[in-house]
Write an enzyme that holds these catalytic residues in place. Structure first.
Site, mmCIF file in Angstrom:
data_model
loop_
_atom_site.group_PDB
_atom_site.id
_atom_site.type_symbol
_atom_site.label_atom_id
_atom_site.label_comp_id
_atom_site.label_asym_id
_atom_site.label_seq_id
_atom_site.Cartn_x
_atom_site.Cartn_y
_atom_site.Cartn_z
ATOM 1 N N LYS A 1 8.227 2.800 1.619
ATOM 2 C CA LYS A 1 6.962 3.190 2.242
ATOM 3 C C LYS A 1 7.027 3.004 3.752
ATOM 4 C CE LYS A 1 3.302 0.501 2.247
ATOM 5 N NZ LYS A 1 2.102 -0.267 1.836
ATOM 6 N N ASP B 1 0.751 4.620 -0.094
ATOM 7 C CA ASP B 1 0.089 3.321 -0.061
ATOM 8 C C ASP B 1 -0.947 3.290 -1.176
ATOM 9 O OD1 ASP B 1 -2.058 4.834 0.826
ATOM 10 O OD2 ASP B 1 -2.539 3.507 2.501
#
Length: 265
Positions: free
Chosen positions: A136, A154
């Site tokens: 991420k 997220d």
């Protein structure tokens, strides 16, 4: 307006129909959130890498309050590598989990200095091998510091694409690949920002503002939150509440099977 929830049957929706619906929703998100951007303040790839590490379990606003002094004190990877642990912990303490984050920053500085001459690499495979940087974080760095398209999964992103039935995957990497197959690669980075903005401002976790969302005709989860416009508008958040409210017609249609608008008459 009816508050009844109508859901899209993910089994009967073809892959082509899902792709078309996802791309239409992505285009609408660009209209809803023209101000979408990375909310972490940075000027270099290293600063973004540091800020993203600090953002774990912390708001971007809090991180942005801490980083000006931090960046001034540690402008290079070598500075982080040689940092006094106690001093660094004190500076980043407001972001939470400061001991673990300090460890990550010192190790990151060391790895960058030893392997990449102090520079942050611009390739996913190299980024994910660095201390403190997962997939991420790597996609955040690639998309915003280097202009390399990436999807940032997220909490908001995973929650919304699940609600929209773009995918039923729950693993972040699988979500990333599933959404990447629906949306053109060139749009990945901005899509991430827009979905996250929508999750923070409109499609909240517990009580989404369904009646104040122009994605409603395409959303299979329409009705999870209040569908009454006046009630829903009160749930909108952020600096553009008035603009978001103005986008919504008084009578918002209900999404039906395969994203076809129902009950609009």
């Amino acid at each position: 307006m009816s508050g009844r929830r109508r859901t899209l049957d993910a089994v009967t929706e073809t892959e082509l129909a899902r792709k078309r619906r996802a791309r239409k929703m992505a285009r609408e998100l660009a209209v809803i959130h023209p101000d979408a951007h990375c909310e972490l303040d940075f000027t270099t790839p290293l600063e973004l890498a540091v800020a993203t590490i600090l953002s774990a379990q912390c708001t971007d606003e809090r991180v942005n309050q801490v980083t000006p002094k931090l960046f001034a004190r540690y402008p290079t990877a070598a500075d982080y590598a040689a940092a006094d642990r106690t001093e660094l912990e004190t500076m980043i303490k407001p972001t939470g989990f400061f001991r673990n984050k300090t460890d990550s920053l010192i190790k990151l500085g060391t790895a960058l200095t030893e392997k990449y001459h102090g520079e942050v690499p611009a390739k996913l495979a190299q980024l994910v091998e660095l201390p403190g940087i997962g997939r991420k974080t790597a996609n955040v760095i690639l998309g915003n510091a280097f202009g390399v398209p990436g999807i940032t999964v997220d909490t908001h992103f995973g929650r919304l694409v699940g609600r929209w039935q773009w995918t039923d995957e729950t693993d972040p990497v699988k979500i990333e690949h599933a959404v990447g197959a629906l949306i053109e690669r060139r749009d990945w980075t901005m899509l991430s920002h827009r979905v996250i903005f929508h999750g923070r401002r409109v499609c909240h976790s517990r009580k989404p503002a369904c009646g104040a969302c122009t994605l409603a005709p395409m959303c299979p989860s329409y009705g999870l939150g209040p569908t009454n416009r006046a009630e829903a508008v009160k749930l909108l958040k952020g600096p553009r509440v008035a603009e978001l409210a103005a986008l919504v017609d008084e009578e918002l249609p209900v999404a039906g099977a395969a994203g076809v608008v129902k009950g609009a008459a």
